[in-house]
Design a protein around this motif. Structure first.
Motif, PDB file in Angstrom:
ATOM      1  N   LYS A  51      -9.765 -22.561 -32.210  1.00  0.00           N
ATOM      2  CA  LYS A  51     -10.961 -23.376 -32.024  1.00  0.00           C
ATOM      3  C   LYS A  51     -10.703 -24.875 -32.250  1.00  0.00           C
ATOM      4  O   LYS A  51     -11.607 -25.614 -32.628  1.00  0.00           O
ATOM      5  CB  LYS A  51     -12.124 -22.871 -32.871  1.00  0.00           C
ATOM      6  CG  LYS A  51     -12.532 -21.452 -32.519  1.00  0.00           C
ATOM      7  CD  LYS A  51     -13.802 -21.060 -33.209  1.00  0.00           C
ATOM      8  CE  LYS A  51     -14.300 -19.684 -32.931  1.00  0.00           C
ATOM      9  NZ  LYS A  51     -13.735 -18.824 -32.011  1.00  0.00           N
ATOM     10  N   THR A  54     -11.614 -26.722 -26.680  1.00  0.00           N
ATOM     11  CA  THR A  54     -12.477 -25.907 -25.850  1.00  0.00           C
ATOM     12  C   THR A  54     -11.848 -25.840 -24.461  1.00  0.00           C
ATOM     13  O   THR A  54     -11.002 -26.667 -24.115  1.00  0.00           O
ATOM     14  CB  THR A  54     -13.900 -26.496 -25.748  1.00  0.00           C
ATOM     15  OG1 THR A  54     -13.818 -27.815 -25.193  1.00  0.00           O
ATOM     16  CG2 THR A  54     -14.576 -26.526 -27.109  1.00  0.00           C
ATOM     17  N   SER A  66     -10.722 -31.582 -26.732  1.00  0.00           N
ATOM     18  CA  SER A  66     -10.656 -31.411 -28.175  1.00  0.00           C
ATOM     19  C   SER A  66     -11.991 -30.912 -28.715  1.00  0.00           C
ATOM     20  O   SER A  66     -13.051 -31.391 -28.309  1.00  0.00           O
ATOM     21  CB  SER A  66     -10.299 -32.745 -28.845  1.00  0.00           C
ATOM     22  OG  SER A  66     -10.360 -32.599 -30.246  1.00  0.00           O
ATOM     23  N   ALA A  67     -11.924 -29.966 -29.630  1.00  0.00           N
ATOM     24  CA  ALA A  67     -13.131 -29.456 -30.286  1.00  0.00           C
ATOM     25  C   ALA A  67     -13.300 -30.077 -31.670  1.00  0.00           C
ATOM     26  O   ALA A  67     -14.295 -29.827 -32.347  1.00  0.00           O
ATOM     27  CB  ALA A  67     -13.063 -27.940 -30.404  1.00  0.00           C
TER      28      ALA A  67
END
Length: 122
Positions: A51, A54, A66-67
């Motif tokens: 995670k 994304t 980028s998450a």
């Protein structure tokens, strides 16, 4: 979750470029050092599972983004670094950094402004 060094390199590309394909990330990484496309793909798949990024389907390929924010990640890594390398002492970190590197007048002015802000908040 703390990114590995290789994951951090990929995150830096994503922070700079936004939503991109694995090929675009790989091309950027290859500007610094030779890295295979399949290696980049595998790393980004792992980052998706963790995670850290994304993924959006766009036809035949995926777009990654980028998450995690750059500021948040830098703060997390700095906290870990200060805790492990300087036994939690931010002062030791600052003294080491200022003592070992040439600091410009502009940088010193910014440091002074930050100190003044911190003093006002206390």
């Amino acid at each position: 979750m703390k990114p590995t060094e290789s994951e951090l390199e990929i995150l830096q590309v994503l922070w700079a470029l936004g939503q991109v394909t694995v090929r675009q990330v790989n091309d950027e990484l290859n500007k610094k050092r030779e890295i295979g496309y399949t290696t980049t793909l595998k790393l980004m798949q792992i980052m998706f599972e963790k995670k850290l990024v994304t993924r959006t389907d766009e036809g035949r390929y995926h777009l990654y983004q980028s998450a995690v924010s750059e500021d948040e990640t830098q703060q997390q890594l700095l906290d870990i670094f200060v805790d492990t390398a300087f036994k939690g002492s931010a002062m030791k970190l600052v003294m080491q950094a200022l003592g070992n590197h040439q600091t410009s007048a502009e940088e010193l002015d910014e440091i002074k402004k930050l100190i003044a802000q911190l003093e006002q908040n206390n």
